[in-house]
Write a protein that holds these residues in place. Structure first.
Motif, PDB file in Angstrom:
ATOM      1  N   ILE A  61     -48.493  12.836  24.743  1.00 20.80           N
ATOM      2  CA  ILE A  61     -48.594  12.162  23.443  1.00 20.80           C
ATOM      3  C   ILE A  61     -49.767  11.181  23.488  1.00 20.80           C
ATOM      4  CG2 ILE A  61     -47.416  10.672  21.792  1.00 20.80           C
ATOM      5  CD1 ILE A  61     -44.740  11.776  22.965  1.00 20.80           C
ATOM      6  N   GLU A  62     -50.718  11.329  22.539  1.00 21.44           N
ATOM      7  CA  GLU A  62     -51.894  10.462  22.473  1.00 21.44           C
ATOM      8  C   GLU A  62     -51.655   9.214  21.639  1.00 21.44           C
ATOM      9  OE1 GLU A  62     -55.662  12.096  21.396  1.00 21.44           O
ATOM     10  OE2 GLU A  62     -55.391  13.844  22.673  1.00 21.44           O
ATOM     11  N   ALA A  63     -50.837   9.337  20.599  1.00 25.13           N
ATOM     12  CA  ALA A  63     -50.569   8.202  19.716  1.00 25.13           C
ATOM     13  C   ALA A  63     -49.196   8.395  19.070  1.00 25.13           C
ATOM     14  CB  ALA A  63     -51.646   8.096  18.638  1.00 25.13           C
ATOM     15  N   ILE A  64     -48.586   7.271  18.710  1.00 24.55           N
ATOM     16  CA  ILE A  64     -47.301   7.302  18.001  1.00 24.55           C
ATOM     17  C   ILE A  64     -47.458   6.451  16.753  1.00 24.55           C
ATOM     18  CG2 ILE A  64     -44.833   6.832  18.107  1.00 24.55           C
ATOM     19  CD1 ILE A  64     -45.105   6.825  21.170  1.00 24.55           C
ATOM     20  N   ALA A  65     -47.039   6.998  15.621  1.00 26.40           N
ATOM     21  CA  ALA A  65     -47.146   6.275  14.357  1.00 26.40           C
ATOM     22  C   ALA A  65     -45.808   6.301  13.632  1.00 26.40           C
ATOM     23  CB  ALA A  65     -48.222   6.907  13.484  1.00 26.40           C
ATOM     24  N   LYS A  66     -45.590   5.269  12.821  1.00 27.47           N
ATOM     25  CA  LYS A  66     -44.364   5.193  12.031  1.00 27.47           C
ATOM     26  C   LYS A  66     -44.764   4.998  10.583  1.00 27.47           C
ATOM     27  CE  LYS A  66     -39.918   2.788  11.874  1.00 27.47           C
ATOM     28  NZ  LYS A  66     -39.793   2.516  10.464  1.00 27.47           N
ATOM     29  N   ARG A  67     -44.197   5.818   9.740  1.00 27.15           N
ATOM     30  CA  ARG A  67     -44.438   5.735   8.293  1.00 27.15           C
ATOM     31  C   ARG A  67     -43.106   5.893   7.605  1.00 27.15           C
ATOM     32  NH1 ARG A  67     -47.721   4.781   4.051  1.00 27.15           N
ATOM     33  NH2 ARG A  67     -47.494   6.262   2.362  1.00 27.15           N
TER      34      ARG A  67
END
Length: 172
Positions: free
Chosen positions: A122-128
């Motif tokens: 996993i390169e990045a984790i985002a929350k929306r």
């Protein structure tokens, strides 16, 4: 503790995923595209304004105005457009699945098959909103609906995933 998600890839989840990719690994390219789009629209507006003021509104001017409108719409609805394309390209049977997060990895099971994933990819984790998105590259991501958890709480899961990946969750 194992966290379990019942994942559904629909327009809302895919829109969140498209936005997360655009705001993380695609950030520089996205900015360049938006700047280019704005410049093209500004030139189109200028050309149309000159044509109207010169009272020489022609078919070419109409096409230029239409192209400017299309570019504006594409910039505004970029994430939904990308979500629609992803939905159409999705492999039949992979739109629903059960994902179990363990200490060492997480396992996704769909009608198509079962796949094991490592946290280190996993390169990045985002929350929306209610969605959490794992971004692997400019073209690959996974999305999970925090309201569709059947084991654990969203807050516990966010702490768990940050610890396992060593990444901070970006709010977008």
């Amino acid at each position: 503790m194992n966290f379990v998600f019942n994942t559904v890839y629909d327009m809302d989840s895919l829109t969140a995923m498209a936005r997360a990719v655009r705001k993380t690994t695609h950030k520089k390219r996205s900015k360049r595209s938006h700047i280019f789009g704005i410049i093209v629209v500004a030139l189109a507006v200028l050309l149309v304004a000159v044509s109207v003021l010169a009272d020489k509104f022609s078919f070419n001017t109409f096409v230029t105005a239409l192209a400017g409108i299309i570019i504006i719409m594409a910039l505004i609805f970029e994430d939904r457009l990308n979500a629609y394309i992803a939905l159409k390209r999705m492999i039949k049977g992979s739109e629903k699945g059960v994902v179990t997060f363990n200490d060492d990895n997480y396992v996704s099971s769909t009608e198509v098959g079962t796949t094991e994933f490592k946290y280190k990819n996993i390169e990045a984790i985002a929350k929306r909103g209610d969605y959490i998105v794992f971004v692997f590259s400019r073209r690959h991501a996974q999305v999970y609906d925090l309201t569709a958890m059947t084991n654990g709480t969203p807050k516990e899961f966010c702490k768990f995933i940050e610890k396992k990946t060593g990444l901070e969750i970006q709010k977008i």
